[in-house]
Design a protein around this motif. Sequence first.
Motif, PDB file in Angstrom:
ATOM      1  N   UNK A 143     -54.043  24.150   0.268  1.00  0.00           N
ATOM      2  CA  UNK A 143     -54.221  24.777   1.579  1.00  0.00           C
ATOM      3  C   UNK A 143     -54.488  26.271   1.462  1.00  0.00           C
ATOM      4  N   UNK A 144     -55.160  26.676   0.398  1.00  0.00           N
ATOM      5  CA  UNK A 144     -55.502  28.082   0.231  1.00  0.00           C
ATOM      6  C   UNK A 144     -56.671  28.450   1.145  1.00  0.00           C
ATOM      7  N   UNK A 145     -56.525  29.556   1.856  1.00  0.00           N
ATOM      8  CA  UNK A 145     -57.584  30.009   2.750  1.00  0.00           C
ATOM      9  C   UNK A 145     -58.473  31.032   2.038  1.00  0.00           C
ATOM     10  N   UNK A 146     -59.770  30.941   2.297  1.00  0.00           N
ATOM     11  CA  UNK A 146     -60.721  31.857   1.671  1.00  0.00           C
ATOM     12  C   UNK A 146     -61.571  32.527   2.746  1.00  0.00           C
ATOM     13  N   UNK A 166     -61.164  24.298   8.085  1.00  0.00           N
ATOM     14  CA  UNK A 166     -59.985  25.003   8.591  1.00  0.00           C
ATOM     15  C   UNK A 166     -59.472  26.050   7.607  1.00  0.00           C
ATOM     16  N   UNK A 167     -59.939  25.982   6.363  1.00  0.00           N
ATOM     17  CA  UNK A 167     -59.495  26.926   5.339  1.00  0.00           C
ATOM     18  C   UNK A 167     -60.463  28.091   5.164  1.00  0.00           C
ATOM     19  N   UNK A 168     -61.540  28.102   5.941  1.00  0.00           N
ATOM     20  CA  UNK A 168     -62.544  29.157   5.845  1.00  0.00           C
ATOM     21  C   UNK A 168     -62.304  30.209   6.921  1.00  0.00           C
ATOM     22  N   UNK A 185     -54.012  37.028   5.693  1.00  0.00           N
ATOM     23  CA  UNK A 185     -54.816  36.220   6.614  1.00  0.00           C
ATOM     24  C   UNK A 185     -55.655  35.216   5.828  1.00  0.00           C
ATOM     25  N   UNK A 186     -56.065  35.625   4.633  1.00  0.00           N
ATOM     26  CA  UNK A 186     -56.741  34.723   3.698  1.00  0.00           C
ATOM     27  C   UNK A 186     -56.161  34.980   2.317  1.00  0.00           C
TER      28      UNK A 186
END
Length: 209
Positions: A143-146, A166-168, A185-186
């Motif tokens: 669930x890492x956001x980039x 959803x992760x972008x 935030x990311x």
Amino acid sequence: MSFFRKLPVLSIALATLSAPALAADLSELQKKGTIRIAVANEIPYGYTDLEGNAKGAGPEVIQHLMKNLGIEKIEWQTTNFGSLIPGLRADRFDVVAAEMAILPQRCDQVLFSEPNSSYGEGLLVAKGNPKNLQSYEDFKSGNHKVAIMAGADQLEMMQELGVDESLLVTISANADAISTVATGRADAYAATGLTAAELAKQSDKVELA
């Protein structure tokens, strides 16, 4: 990083016209002696300094080209990366002097020069790289956001890898990347290796993965 793509430096806002029409427009620009050129304020590719002077690979190439074409005056304009092609098509400027990957969907809208450089991909992460992120493939699972800049081709790369939408996290400019990553935030910012490296120099809260 496993991605490596070629870049063009310039695109002309006459993609839908025939070759004779393109030549006529070039003649008009030469007659006027003035051309409007846009950059996206992305170091080291194309940006303006505090005095308003254009710097970077794109501006250096286009200035040399304009000199050879006999166009003496350049009116520089700065805009977000995602606004380069729309602005070109809307006739807000005549040329884009920003390193931009040649993609089919872009070729449908504008003309590109021959590729002038190539680049590898990079990741900007929080200091210490707490999530141990090393490549774009790391976002395929978990669930890492980039974060990705609007209009950048890193979005397509993530989509090709199957990264969940959803992760972008979309940001409007590179200048927002440091705070986006530093505040959590990311978990990372995906950009070219040179861009990520330049951003890492600007803050002790982030680093290059």
